[in-house]
Design a protein around this motif. Structure first.
Motif, PDB file in Angstrom:
ATOM      1  N   THR A   1       0.812  -1.211   0.000  1.00 28.69           N
ATOM      2  CA  THR A   1       0.000   0.000   0.000  1.00 28.69           C
ATOM      3  C   THR A   1       0.848   1.265   0.000  1.00 28.69           C
ATOM      4  OG1 THR A   1      -0.169  -0.150   2.405  1.00 28.69           O
ATOM      5  CG2 THR A   1      -1.969  -1.088   1.122  1.00 28.69           C
ATOM      6  N   SER A   2       2.087   1.189   0.486  1.00 24.51           N
ATOM      7  CA  SER A   2       2.917   2.399   0.520  1.00 24.51           C
ATOM      8  C   SER A   2       3.221   2.890  -0.893  1.00 24.51           C
ATOM      9  CB  SER A   2       4.206   2.129   1.276  1.00 24.51           C
ATOM     10  OG  SER A   2       4.998   1.195   0.588  1.00 24.51           O
TER      11      SER A   2
ATOM     12  N   PHE B   1       0.638   5.471  -2.219  1.00 21.66           N
ATOM     13  CA  PHE B   1       0.540   6.804  -1.659  1.00 21.66           C
ATOM     14  C   PHE B   1       1.451   7.762  -2.393  1.00 21.66           C
ATOM     15  CE2 PHE B   1      -2.355   5.594   1.274  1.00 21.66           C
ATOM     16  CZ  PHE B   1      -1.927   4.729   2.253  1.00 21.66           C
TER      17      PHE B   1
ATOM     18  N   PRO C   1       3.474  10.983  -1.491  1.00 24.39           N
ATOM     19  CA  PRO C   1       3.843  11.785  -0.319  1.00 24.39           C
ATOM     20  C   PRO C   1       3.667  13.273  -0.602  1.00 24.39           C
ATOM     21  CG  PRO C   1       5.782  10.885  -1.369  1.00 24.39           C
ATOM     22  CD  PRO C   1       4.623  10.295  -2.069  1.00 24.39           C
TER      23      PRO C   1
ATOM     24  N   ASP D   1       5.851  16.640   3.668  1.00 28.67           N
ATOM     25  CA  ASP D   1       6.120  15.547   4.592  1.00 28.67           C
ATOM     26  C   ASP D   1       7.605  15.484   4.892  1.00 28.67           C
ATOM     27  OD1 ASP D   1       3.627  13.148   3.450  1.00 28.67           O
ATOM     28  OD2 ASP D   1       3.579  14.699   4.983  1.00 28.67           O
ATOM     29  N   LEU D   2       7.926  15.325   6.160  1.00 27.00           N
ATOM     30  CA  LEU D   2       9.318  15.374   6.587  1.00 27.00           C
ATOM     31  C   LEU D   2      10.209  14.328   5.933  1.00 27.00           C
ATOM     32  CD1 LEU D   2      11.195  16.939   8.427  1.00 27.00           C
ATOM     33  CD2 LEU D   2      10.748  15.293  10.201  1.00 27.00           C
ATOM     34  N   PRO D   3       9.763  13.071   5.763  1.00 29.05           N
ATOM     35  CA  PRO D   3      10.697  12.102   5.201  1.00 29.05           C
ATOM     36  C   PRO D   3      11.231  12.500   3.824  1.00 29.05           C
ATOM     37  CG  PRO D   3       8.837  10.968   6.121  1.00 29.05           C
ATOM     38  CD  PRO D   3       8.514  12.432   6.156  1.00 29.05           C
TER      39      PRO D   3
ATOM     40  N   ASP E   1      13.887  15.342   4.673  1.00 29.42           N
ATOM     41  CA  ASP E   1      14.795  15.083   5.772  1.00 29.42           C
ATOM     42  C   ASP E   1      16.233  14.995   5.257  1.00 29.42           C
ATOM     43  OD1 ASP E   1      15.132  12.370   8.216  1.00 29.42           O
ATOM     44  OD2 ASP E   1      15.910  14.417   8.143  1.00 29.42           O
ATOM     45  N   PRO E   2      17.104  15.884   5.706  1.00 29.75           N
ATOM     46  CA  PRO E   2      18.485  15.851   5.207  1.00 29.75           C
ATOM     47  C   PRO E   2      19.355  14.829   5.911  1.00 29.75           C
ATOM     48  CG  PRO E   2      18.205  17.689   6.684  1.00 29.75           C
ATOM     49  CD  PRO E   2      16.858  17.031   6.589  1.00 29.75           C
ATOM     50  N   ALA E   3      18.847  14.243   6.977  1.00 27.17           N
ATOM     51  CA  ALA E   3      19.673  13.321   7.757  1.00 27.17           C
ATOM     52  C   ALA E   3      20.182  12.149   6.928  1.00 27.17           C
ATOM     53  CB  ALA E   3      18.898  12.819   8.972  1.00 27.17           C
TER      54      ALA E   3
ATOM     55  N   GLU F   1      20.566  26.105   2.746  1.00 28.66           N
ATOM     56  CA  GLU F   1      19.350  26.041   3.541  1.00 28.66           C
ATOM     57  C   GLU F   1      19.501  26.740   4.871  1.00 28.66           C
ATOM     58  OE1 GLU F   1      18.044  21.659   1.806  1.00 28.66           O
ATOM     59  OE2 GLU F   1      18.615  21.924   3.887  1.00 28.66           O
TER      60      GLU F   1
END
Lengths: 147, 295
Positions: A83-84, A87, A89, A93-95, A98-100, A126
């Motif tokens: 199901t993912s 979707f 996004p 949305d953070l993911p 996300d720079p991590a 940034e």
């Protein structure tokens, strides 16, 4: 025929049958003992089989329960994975932003490329640096010094 | 799915270890409090506990990768007592044999079981402590990760303990139905336990979400992902509706109808609890966001 005669005849029948019954007990034990022995032998065998079946069912219960839970875990993982993909996004949305992970990849990368000190250009763009304004007195002092 | 260093093997371990520990606690509670009419559930719980935690631990070992292909490196798992992972290895290494011995003793399996039966009460005490430690450890394992603010809260072990007890009771009830389907009528007595533990789990989850929304930006981002973000369909669908609300309602109906409810609905309620438990752990792992690195 009187009742007494009937009783005597009945008694005579009983006594006549007695010899027959007397002989029969001699034969009956011979006939009954094998069946009794077989019944006694079958009882412990039946009990052992029953206990073994019971223990086997118990062990199977534990294993089947573990299998059921593992199947549930696989099904839930499958639901998530399938199901993912459906979707889309949201850009906020953070993911997605996300720079991590990018930083982590830079750190653990096996490539022996020279790494620049400090933050990378992408992150530097940034980062908003706040420039602190000089105080008015400091500006006057500097202008006096120049004169 | 959001990227995470912890994948499905870890999530499966968290689920199986919690359910196994909960099943052990359910078995001990039934054997001590109601030994006369809950034998099937006590036996089923004891039989499932050891294998479940063992399979979960196998998933954990498979996730090690380097340690799996170089087993001599696994000695380092128990060499650092300041690490929660070391304590987890010790707890799991002690709990699995105790759970298996308890199952053998309670069900008189093999001569070992017959011998161990004399020490059943001692095994129940020691095993219960280890089971609670196993269930709490699954939450402490992720709560000590300072790099993920959403996990770094004392509520996490409480949530995992509540979920472990709830899923463990469901496992024991399913096992009892497998062992003796006629005992399904007496299982209605344990529906009240389902109601209580599901309520506790729901309350702690709600507390975690609400507190996360006000703790920090990262925790609010994680909570936002669950409530209204990319993970919200799974949270509301699988965890809240399927994992909490549906079994809660079914358990209330089952308790008041006492044995009159269809056995398929009874088993379905327990399966819903298990699906919700697995989904909850997956969502906790996937909702992790690191601390802000840009000020």
């Amino acid at each position: 025929m009187g009742e007494e005669e009937k009783d005597t005849l009945l008694n005579a029948d009983a006594t006549e049958t007695k010899p027959a019954t007397e002989t029969q007990p001699v034969e009956e034990p011979v006939v009954e003992e094998p069946t009794e022995l077989r019944a006694e032998d079958e009882k412990p065998v039946i009990e052992v089989n029953h206990l073994a079946a019971k223990r086997g069912r118990m062990v199977a219960t534990g294993l089947v329960t573990a299998v059921i839970l593992t199947v549930i875990a696989v099904i839930v993982a499958g639901i998530f994975q399938i199901t993912s993909r459906l979707f889309i996004p949201c850009p906020t949305d953070l993911p997605v932003n996300d720079p991590a992970p990018i930083l982590w990849q830079n750190i653990v990368s096996p490539q022996a490329t020279p790494q620049s000190l400090g933050i990378s250009d992408k992150i530097a763009d940034e980062v908003k640096l706040k420039a602190t304004p000089l105080a008015e007195s400091e500006i006057e002092v500097k202008s006096d010094d120049k004169k | 799915m959001p990227q995470s260093a912890w994948g499905w093997l870890i999530i499966t371990y968290l689920f199986l270890a919690g359910a196994g520990a909960g099943a052990f606690l359910a078995a001990v509670a039934c054997n001590l409090l109601a030994p006369d009419w809950s034998k099937a559930l006590a036996r089923a719980g004891s039989l499932a506990a050891g294998p479940l935690v063992a399979v979960g631990t196998a998933c954990l070992v498979l996730d090690l990768e380097a340690g799996f292909w170089q087993p001599w490196r696994q000695i380092y798992l128990i060499s650092n007592l300041s690490s929660m992972i070391t304590w987890g290895v010790i707890i799991l290494s002690l709990f699995i044999p105790v759970a298996l011995l308890y199952a053998a003793g309670l069900n008189k399996i093999t001569t070992v079981g017959v011998y161990v039966r004399k020490y059943l009460f001692q095994l129940e005490i020691i095993g219960s402590l280890l089971a609670v430690a196993t269930a709490v450890y699954t939450g402490v394992l992720i709560a000590v990760v300072n790099g993920v603010p959403f996990w770094n809260t004392p509520l996490m072990p409480v949530l995992f303990l509540a979920s472990a007890v709830s899923t463990g009771l469901a496992v024991a009830m399913i096992g009892a139905a497998i062992l003796d389907i006629t005992s399904i009528r007496t299982l209605s007595n344990f529906a009240l336990g389902h109601v209580i533990f599901l309520a506790i789990e729901g309350f702690v989850l709600m507390l975690l979400i609400f507190m996360s929304m006000t703790r920090s930006v990262e925790t609010a981002a994680s909570a936002g992902m669950l409530i209204s973000g990319i993970l919200s369909p799974y949270f509301w669908g699988l965890v809240v509706v399927v994992g909490l609300l549906a079994p809660f309602v079914l358990s209330i109906v089952e308790y008041y109808e006492y044995g009159e409810m269809s056995k398929y609905l009874v088993v379905a309620a327990d399966l819903c609890v298990l699906i919700g438990g697995m989904s909850l752990r997956a969502l906790i792992i996937f909702s992790a966001t690191p601390p802000r690195i840009i000020s």
